[in-house]
Design a protein around this motif. Structure first.
Motif, PDB file in Angstrom:
ATOM      1  N   MET A 108      23.159  38.465  36.973  1.00 39.99           N
ATOM      2  CA  MET A 108      22.708  39.528  37.875  1.00 39.99           C
ATOM      3  C   MET A 108      21.906  40.572  37.112  1.00 39.99           C
ATOM      4  O   MET A 108      20.850  41.031  37.582  1.00 39.99           O
ATOM      5  CB  MET A 108      23.908  40.182  38.552  1.00 39.99           C
ATOM      6  CG  MET A 108      24.705  39.278  39.473  1.00 39.99           C
ATOM      7  SD  MET A 108      26.079  40.202  40.220  1.00 39.99           S
ATOM      8  CE  MET A 108      26.894  38.906  41.157  1.00 39.99           C
ATOM      9  N   VAL A 154      19.753  38.288  43.978  1.00 40.27           N
ATOM     10  CA  VAL A 154      20.935  39.129  43.766  1.00 40.27           C
ATOM     11  C   VAL A 154      21.789  39.159  45.028  1.00 40.27           C
ATOM     12  O   VAL A 154      23.025  39.106  44.961  1.00 40.27           O
ATOM     13  CB  VAL A 154      20.532  40.558  43.346  1.00 40.27           C
ATOM     14  CG1 VAL A 154      21.771  41.427  43.194  1.00 40.27           C
ATOM     15  CG2 VAL A 154      19.746  40.534  42.036  1.00 40.27           C
ATOM     16  N   VAL A 158      25.718  38.315  45.085  1.00 41.08           N
ATOM     17  CA  VAL A 158      26.716  39.289  45.539  1.00 41.08           C
ATOM     18  C   VAL A 158      27.523  38.700  46.695  1.00 41.08           C
ATOM     19  O   VAL A 158      28.753  38.898  46.775  1.00 41.08           O
ATOM     20  CB  VAL A 158      26.047  40.615  45.950  1.00 41.08           C
ATOM     21  CG1 VAL A 158      27.072  41.563  46.556  1.00 41.08           C
ATOM     22  CG2 VAL A 158      25.383  41.271  44.743  1.00 41.08           C
ATOM     23  N   GLY A 162      30.840  39.072  45.081  1.00 42.08           N
ATOM     24  CA  GLY A 162      31.208  40.466  45.258  1.00 42.08           C
ATOM     25  C   GLY A 162      32.426  40.650  46.147  1.00 42.08           C
ATOM     26  O   GLY A 162      32.632  39.897  47.105  1.00 42.08           O
ATOM     27  N   CYS A 166      29.057  44.482  43.005  1.00 42.37           N
ATOM     28  CA  CYS A 166      28.218  43.304  42.754  1.00 42.37           C
ATOM     29  C   CYS A 166      29.052  42.081  42.401  1.00 42.37           C
ATOM     30  O   CYS A 166      28.807  40.970  42.872  1.00 42.37           O
ATOM     31  CB  CYS A 166      27.236  43.598  41.621  1.00 42.37           C
ATOM     32  SG  CYS A 166      25.830  44.609  42.090  1.00 42.37           S
ATOM     33  N   ASP A 175      26.361  46.476  38.424  1.00 40.96           N
ATOM     34  CA  ASP A 175      26.163  47.656  39.270  1.00 40.96           C
ATOM     35  C   ASP A 175      25.359  48.731  38.539  1.00 40.96           C
ATOM     36  O   ASP A 175      24.528  49.412  39.148  1.00 40.96           O
ATOM     37  CB  ASP A 175      27.522  48.223  39.700  1.00 40.96           C
ATOM     38  CG  ASP A 175      28.338  47.211  40.467  1.00 40.96           C
ATOM     39  OD1 ASP A 175      28.092  47.040  41.668  1.00 40.96           O
ATOM     40  OD2 ASP A 175      29.210  46.577  39.852  1.00 40.96           O
ATOM     41  N   LEU A 178      21.867  47.433  38.975  1.00 40.88           N
ATOM     42  CA  LEU A 178      21.367  47.382  40.342  1.00 40.88           C
ATOM     43  C   LEU A 178      21.023  48.761  40.892  1.00 40.88           C
ATOM     44  O   LEU A 178      19.964  48.951  41.507  1.00 40.88           O
ATOM     45  CB  LEU A 178      22.408  46.728  41.256  1.00 40.88           C
ATOM     46  CG  LEU A 178      22.091  46.809  42.758  1.00 40.88           C
ATOM     47  CD1 LEU A 178      20.824  46.020  43.095  1.00 40.88           C
ATOM     48  CD2 LEU A 178      23.279  46.317  43.585  1.00 40.88           C
ATOM     49  N   LEU A 198      24.016  43.297  49.058  1.00 39.96           N
ATOM     50  CA  LEU A 198      23.533  44.077  47.921  1.00 39.96           C
ATOM     51  C   LEU A 198      23.635  45.570  48.210  1.00 39.96           C
ATOM     52  O   LEU A 198      24.092  46.353  47.367  1.00 39.96           O
ATOM     53  CB  LEU A 198      22.098  43.650  47.627  1.00 39.96           C
ATOM     54  CG  LEU A 198      21.303  44.263  46.487  1.00 39.96           C
ATOM     55  CD1 LEU A 198      20.219  43.290  46.036  1.00 39.96           C
ATOM     56  CD2 LEU A 198      20.646  45.567  46.910  1.00 39.96           C
ATOM     57  N   ALA A 201      27.276  46.860  48.104  1.00 36.00           N
ATOM     58  CA  ALA A 201      27.710  47.036  46.723  1.00 36.00           C
ATOM     59  C   ALA A 201      27.064  48.266  46.098  1.00 36.00           C
ATOM     60  O   ALA A 201      27.726  49.051  45.400  1.00 36.00           O
ATOM     61  CB  ALA A 201      27.366  45.788  45.899  1.00 36.00           C
TER      62      ALA A 201
END
Length: 225
Positions: A108, A154, A158, A162, A166, A175, A178, A198, A201
């Motif tokens: 990720m 992503v 996730v 997740g 994430c 995270d 991101l 996404l 998260a």
């Protein structure tokens, strides 16, 4: 304690060289805050080319931010800095304990830090404008295209892994990586509606104190609202 003056690498405290709107520096601020580490900030305005100054290049030969100085050592490139922080200050952890899970988190991170961010870096955008004559609409389309392509991957990861963040039910380095990219996407008006997992998260992470304190607008060198 914060400073706008270029500091040498022999300081005994952690010194983060960055810029308020740098996504890469934003990642490192989050991790430092999450681990409860005190650090000084030395800021370099990328718009004026301050990162190319000779005294800063003695710290960061590539002339980019961030750089993290710890005593006599200077570390560059945000993924390497994040890994160093995790190894040097392992608690609270920002990587899972299981080796396979750590690889997923690193995947990720790599999508954002290697596939999205470099193509939208300031120096790339300046090259598009200056050498290839890209106008504002073309730049916006370029940015949105690469963010959307990366975020679609992503999003799927996730969805698979997740549980509020994430990966799993606690923040990780994914995270930390991101959230700054979300800030950039929102700044350039990218449509984020195709990425509900996404975004869920990202919102969970952005509500945490470590992430709030690291926000670009809370930095000492941020432009006035």
């Amino acid at each position: 304690m914060q400073s706008d003056r270029c500091a040498g690498i022999m300081s005994a405290s952690l010194i983060l060289h960055g810029y308020w709107r740098s996504s890469a520096a934003y990642r490192v601020r989050i991790a430092l805050n999450f681990k409860g580490l005190a650090y000084d900030q030395v800021n370099h305005d990328l718009r004026t080319g301050a990162q190319h100054a000779a005294d800063y290049r003695t710290i960061a030969p590539h002339g980019l931010v961030p750089a993290l100085v710890d005593g006599g050592n200077a570390f560059i490139q945000s993924p390497a800095i994040l890994e160093w922080l995790e190894e040097r200050y392992p608690l609270p952890a920002l990587l899972p304990a299981d080796i396979d899970d750590r690889a997923i988190v690193r995947s990720m991170i790599s999508i954002v830090a290697c596939d999205i961010h470099p193509l939208n870096n300031l120096r790339v955008l300046e090259k598009l404008r200056g050498t290839f004559g890209a106008d504002a609409d073309a730049i916006k389309s370029w940015i949105a295209g690469w963010i959307s392509e990366g975020f679609s991957v992503v999003e799927e990861l996730v969805r698979r892994h997740g549980e509020g963040y994430c990966f799993g039910a606690a923040p990780t380095l994914a995270d930390c990586t991101l959230v700054p990219q979300l800030y950039s996407a929102e700044r350039f008006g990218v449509d984020l509606s195709p990425y509900p997992a996404l975004m869920t998260a990202g919102e969970a992470a952005r509500a945490l104190p470590a992430f709030i304190a690291a926000h670009p607008h809370r930095q000492p060198d941020a432009d006035s609202p």
